[in-house]
Design a protein around this motif. Structure first.
Motif, PDB file in Angstrom:
ATOM      1  N   LEU A  22       0.827  -1.206   0.000  1.00 28.03           N
ATOM      2  CA  LEU A  22       0.000   0.000   0.000  1.00 28.03           C
ATOM      3  C   LEU A  22       0.861   1.256   0.000  1.00 28.03           C
ATOM      4  CD1 LEU A  22      -3.052  -0.635   2.380  1.00 28.03           C
ATOM      5  CD2 LEU A  22      -3.081  -0.147  -0.081  1.00 28.03           C
ATOM      6  N   ALA A  23       1.692   1.402   1.003  1.00 32.45           N
ATOM      7  CA  ALA A  23       2.594   2.550   1.116  1.00 32.45           C
ATOM      8  C   ALA A  23       3.610   2.234   2.197  1.00 32.45           C
ATOM      9  CB  ALA A  23       1.815   3.826   1.474  1.00 32.45           C
ATOM     10  N   ALA A  24       4.877   2.462   1.888  1.00 29.21           N
ATOM     11  CA  ALA A  24       5.926   2.158   2.863  1.00 29.21           C
ATOM     12  C   ALA A  24       5.741   2.957   4.143  1.00 29.21           C
ATOM     13  CB  ALA A  24       7.300   2.437   2.253  1.00 29.21           C
ATOM     14  N   ASN A  25       5.137   4.126   4.027  1.00 29.00           N
ATOM     15  CA  ASN A  25       4.950   4.996   5.190  1.00 29.00           C
ATOM     16  C   ASN A  25       3.710   4.633   5.998  1.00 29.00           C
ATOM     17  OD1 ASN A  25       5.890   7.100   6.778  1.00 29.00           O
ATOM     18  ND2 ASN A  25       4.698   8.641   5.714  1.00 29.00           N
ATOM     19  N   LEU A  26       2.941   3.671   5.516  1.00 26.32           N
ATOM     20  CA  LEU A  26       1.737   3.235   6.229  1.00 26.32           C
ATOM     21  C   LEU A  26       2.110   1.990   7.020  1.00 26.32           C
ATOM     22  CD1 LEU A  26      -1.206   4.182   6.432  1.00 26.32           C
ATOM     23  CD2 LEU A  26      -1.782   2.534   4.659  1.00 26.32           C
ATOM     24  N   ARG A  27       2.666   2.214   8.209  1.00 25.78           N
ATOM     25  CA  ARG A  27       3.245   1.120   9.000  1.00 25.78           C
ATOM     26  C   ARG A  27       2.149   0.418   9.803  1.00 25.78           C
ATOM     27  NH1 ARG A  27       7.243  -0.639   7.118  1.00 25.78           N
ATOM     28  NH2 ARG A  27       7.957  -1.445   9.124  1.00 25.78           N
ATOM     29  N   VAL A  28       1.407  -0.436   9.118  1.00 29.45           N
ATOM     30  CA  VAL A  28       0.336  -1.196   9.773  1.00 29.45           C
ATOM     31  C   VAL A  28       0.588  -2.677   9.538  1.00 29.45           C
ATOM     32  CG1 VAL A  28      -2.134  -1.657   9.918  1.00 29.45           C
ATOM     33  CG2 VAL A  28      -1.307   0.677   9.490  1.00 29.45           C
ATOM     34  N   GLY A  29       0.892  -3.386  10.618  1.00 33.26           N
ATOM     35  CA  GLY A  29       1.073  -4.826  10.562  1.00 33.26           C
ATOM     36  C   GLY A  29       0.234  -5.487  11.637  1.00 33.26           C
ATOM     37  N   PHE A  30       0.346  -6.815  11.758  1.00 36.36           N
ATOM     38  CA  PHE A  30      -0.446  -7.489  12.789  1.00 36.36           C
ATOM     39  C   PHE A  30       0.182  -8.830  13.142  1.00 36.36           C
ATOM     40  CE2 PHE A  30      -2.178  -8.935   8.760  1.00 36.36           C
ATOM     41  CZ  PHE A  30      -2.385 -10.287   8.950  1.00 36.36           C
ATOM     42  N   ILE A  31      -0.180  -9.314  14.318  1.00 38.49           N
ATOM     43  CA  ILE A  31       0.197 -10.632  14.821  1.00 38.49           C
ATOM     44  C   ILE A  31      -1.082 -11.415  15.079  1.00 38.49           C
ATOM     45  CG2 ILE A  31       1.349 -11.912  16.673  1.00 38.49           C
ATOM     46  CD1 ILE A  31       2.937  -9.329  17.276  1.00 38.49           C
TER      47      ILE A  31
END
Length: 474
Positions: A324-333
């Motif tokens: 999506l965008a490198a600056n959109l730092r959204v991850g999950f576990i």
């Protein structure tokens, strides 16, 4: 300072605030306003320039923020003493040693995306910035109170509900309570490593594997051992041997579209990995960050270890910054209920919460169906580029012995030391990813990772052709 005469341009594309800020900055830079000089009051400046007091207040506040003015309570605004900007001279020493930090640092240099075939993200012109922009606009229209408080430590609940649906499509059952959002997969790996390991413990990784892990785990005092990666997954004999010898706490792998080879694990290998984990009592951490580029059809099957285990001995990681965008730092576990609670507490103690604004943006993109269609477009665009890039690389003497039908990477053999090749490339403003970076032992290698989406610049092709030809004849 005397009250200025009206000099603002009312029909300019530049706002009145910007014009005032620029005028005052220029006077201070040109020494027409000396350090300590008192600025006109907000009222007098507004009257002289025939603007509102709010305009002057905003301009003065910006000048304070930029270090030009200082505000003295009860006295007004004064020209601030500004320290000269200095830079640290670069010492003409030996070239910087190539290591993980070298590659990461140079990935953040301001280089044209199409001169970065060593990068791990899609170039800007492959992305659909309007998706993110629309999401941001939608979030900005929400009640402001929703944007001003902390998010919840476990993450924005509607996003976790949406992730539950996405995981169900992969045959991984997880409730929102089993999900913890993170600042990208990088933070997810860090949280898991800190939860399970102590200095002196061992973590197994694929060899080759994502290079950033090596540096971050070294900081924790953890020993990292590579398991040879084969085309259908890890070398199971080596995995069992190293597990018996070193008693690892974790084994970290990409089951689908492995970084850097873009290979995917077979169902048989996935079952064997899980069996080895049970036999030797270690946790499998499945990093699935690139898997959305896999079509997941019967022609190209993809098996997640988490789908076999259902989050008992497997911790599943994902995220959206790569596509999506490198600056959109959204991850999950995704993990068990109990471990999700512990990891959420650990996240809270280290960073309080992740940024809910970004999580709301991702939720909007996912929930409205835009992401699925966007990924389909990216996959269809990558397919012909991957094939043509592989053929051109073969034509200039770079061997593509593992060609995979999905993903953005090719793991190629340049037939020479790619550390030296990367150093020469950087001198010409080109970023390559030498194979040594992807191995825990970081020994020189003839391998390198090629991002096929970043191989459109003729100068990159000419550089590779000339260098490969020269090095092959020496």
């Amino acid at each position: 300072m005397n009250n200025p005469s009206p000099s603002l341009i009312r029909d300019s594309n530049e706002t009145l605030v910007d014009q005032i800020v620029r005028m005052i900055e220029n006077k201070i830079d040109d020494k027409l306003l000396r350090t300590g000089a008192r600025m006109p009051s907000i009222r007098s400046y507004a009257d002289a320039q025939e603007v509102s007091r709010f305009t002057v207040v905003e301009a003065y506040d910006r000048l304070v923020a930029r270090g030009y003015l200082e505000s003295r309570r009860g006295s007004g605004f004064f020209v601030r003493e500004r320290a000269p900007l200095t830079t640290t001279p670069q010492a003409p020493t030996n070239p910087q040693q190539l290591d993980v930090v070298w590659l990461v640092r140079n990935m953040f240099r301001q280089m044209p995306p199409h001169k970065m075939p060593g990068s791990g993200v899609l170039p800007h012109d492959w992305l659909e910035g309007e998706l993110v922009a629309n999401g941001l606009r939608a979030v900005s229209r929400l009640n402001q109170n929703l944007l001003l408080h902390y998010g919840t430590p476990q993450g924005f609940y509607p996003l976790r509900q949406q992730l539950q649906l996405r995981l169900a499509e992969l045959e991984i059952a997880a409730t929102p309570e089993q999900l913890v959002t993170t600042s990208g997969v990088t933070q997810a790996l860090d949280l898991v490593a800190r939860e399970f390991t102590h200095p002196g413990d061992t973590i197994l990784v694929d060899d080759p594997a994502w290079f950033l892990m090596f540096g971050s785990f070294a900081v924790l005092g953890v020993k990292v051992i590579g398991i040879p990666r084969q085309q259908d997954g890890p070398d199971i004999a080596a995995l069992c041997e190293m597990a018996a010898l070193h008693k690892p706490k974790l084994y970290i792998t990409n089951s689908v579209l492995h970084n850097p080879t873009s290979t995917s694990m077979s169902a048989a290998k996935a079952f064997q990995v899980l069996k080895a984990a049970e036999q030797h009592d270690f946790i499998v951490v499945e990093d699935d960050i690139y898997s959305d580029l896999h079509p997941g059809n019967s022609v190209q099957p993809a098996t997640r270890v988490a789908s076999l285990d259902q989050l008992n001995r497997v911790i599943y990681l994902g995220g959206f910054s790569k596509l999506l965008a490198a600056n959109l730092r959204v991850g999950f576990i995704a993990t068990s209920h109990e471990l999700a609670r512990r990891l959420s507490d650990r996240k809270m103690l280290s960073t309080l919460t992740t940024t809910e604004i970004g999580e709301r943006v991702v939720y909007k993109i996912l929930s409205e169906g835009h992401y699925r269609k966007y990924i389909e477009r990216v996959r269809s665009k990558l397919d012909p580029v991957r094939l043509s890039t592989a053929k051109r690389l073969e034509n200039i003497g770079i061997k593509v012995d593992i060609f995979t039908p999905a993903g953005m990477f090719l793991w190629v053999d340049a037939g020479c030391d790619t550390n030296a090749l990367a150093e020469t490339a950087l001198e010409q403003g080109i970023l390559l990813s030498p194979g040594s970076m992807f191995s825990p032992n970081q020994q020189p290698s003839s391998r390198m990772r090629i991002n096929v989406a970043a191989m459109t610049d003729p100068l990159v092709w000419q550089f590779l052709k000339d260098e490969i030809n020269q090095r092959s004849t020496n």
